[in-house]
Enzyme design. Sequence first.
Site, mmCIF file in Angstrom:
data_model
loop_
_atom_site.group_PDB
_atom_site.id
_atom_site.type_symbol
_atom_site.label_atom_id
_atom_site.label_comp_id
_atom_site.label_asym_id
_atom_site.label_seq_id
_atom_site.Cartn_x
_atom_site.Cartn_y
_atom_site.Cartn_z
ATOM 1 N N ASP A 128 0.813 -1.202 0.000
ATOM 2 C CA ASP A 128 0.000 0.000 0.000
ATOM 3 C C ASP A 128 0.856 1.266 0.000
ATOM 4 O OD1 ASP A 128 -2.431 -1.374 0.012
ATOM 5 O OD2 ASP A 128 -2.370 -1.628 2.181
ATOM 6 N N TYR A 200 6.935 -10.052 6.421
ATOM 7 C CA TYR A 200 6.899 -8.594 6.587
ATOM 8 C C TYR A 200 7.643 -8.210 7.864
ATOM 9 C CZ TYR A 200 3.419 -8.009 2.899
ATOM 10 O OH TYR A 200 2.778 -7.999 1.683
#
Length: 463
Positions: A128, A200
């Site tokens: 994002d 992540y």
Amino acid sequence: MEVKVNKKSKSSTDEELLQLSKQELIDKIKQLEAHNSQLKCIVQKNLKPDTKKENGKPSNKRRAFDFSKCHKRHILLRFFYLGWDYQGFAAQEDSIETIEHHLFTALQKVCLIESRETSNYNRCGRTDKGVSAFHQVISIDVRSKIAPEDDQLSEDSLATELDYCGMLNRVLPEEIRCLAWMPMVNPGYSARFDCRSRTYRYFFPRGNLRIDAMQEACRHLVGAHDFRNLCKMDVGNGVVNFVRSIDECTIHASQTDSSGMGSYDMMYLQLRGKAFLWHQVRCIMAVLLLVGDGKEDPTIVKELLDVDRNPCKPQYSMASDVPLNLYDCQFNEKSSDTSGESVSEGSDLRDWIFKEEDLRRTISDLQTLWTRASVKTTMMREMLQTLQDTFTQHFGAHDQISNQASSLTLGVRSREYCPLLQRQRCESLENRIEHFAKKRRIEVSNKSIDSNVCPPGALESST
């Protein structure tokens, strides 16, 4: 239930516009204004003459590249990007400041592909706005010097192949760099569907956080759970199943403060799984920061994962996007078809091909970016030390002011903290499904599906 996403029509009817809220209308107007501005820029650019005159002579027009005379090969491309100043990875209609836009501009500029539509392109995951990647991978068909009948996988062929990374890095922005490429046997191998795990990392300062309590909360996240209370529900795009599996959730030390003040140590949360939901990592981190700050007990994670007792998500702000990055991706040895069966014998994976000169140049470029940012950070750190000493000099000894991590939570902070489970709740999943079904954004049938099966598109991470 089974959900079908209806594609939006190009124009909205009066009935559809009347159903929108005031905020939705404002967002729609902003989007249309941005799109209109972009179209004006495109029109102005196209109105400029195709040729420029130098010394009274017209410049030579670039001849179109003839891809029909070129060989192709299917490869994986590995690269990193610092996404802080970009609008996310995926291309958007109303913005050119996306990683994907710059990537395809570079691929076409150096004539490695003719178009996105004909390139057999897949991405490992979409990040994002503001999110970075240390290890992003795409699969794509590119131009090759080697004919398929000449064995594109031989050592000689690989040694004399086009310098894909060097070619791209010469035209990419400095925050985006191609690191390596991998030759593929199977043209159907996909960076998206053949990725078996994604890792992540979320970086944050230690501050005065209770790291042990955060570690305890992390343990509740491991395994398969319904994460509807720890993500942003994307029902409008057909996602109605929020069961995902996290294989690892741990907190580690990254860098120690040079002056020995532990509150300035840098830490990171590491999450590993096959698929992630929209804003899942940032929502998880927001709750962990509340636990670390002593405002919530580690068991709050267990409560939020119990969707029978808590079917509606409490309202809370996400953590900032800047510290988040896609750190690593692991891939299947063999490509599989839709049934999960292997479509080739032996491993499809080869070793990543790095070129020394390209890697040296990339390290040098990243060191330049690091130097600029590190000098600023060091100056602010020295200022903080001076201010701490001044405080002690004028007001005596004091508890170390160490609330650095609090700035990573977005939104306005109230003076009096309200526990998560006592807050106002968001709409239930059922209400949101009904809402988008009424707007004809999705079509819902009563056909039952396995609740543990991820919906279409779930394997593409979006954090």
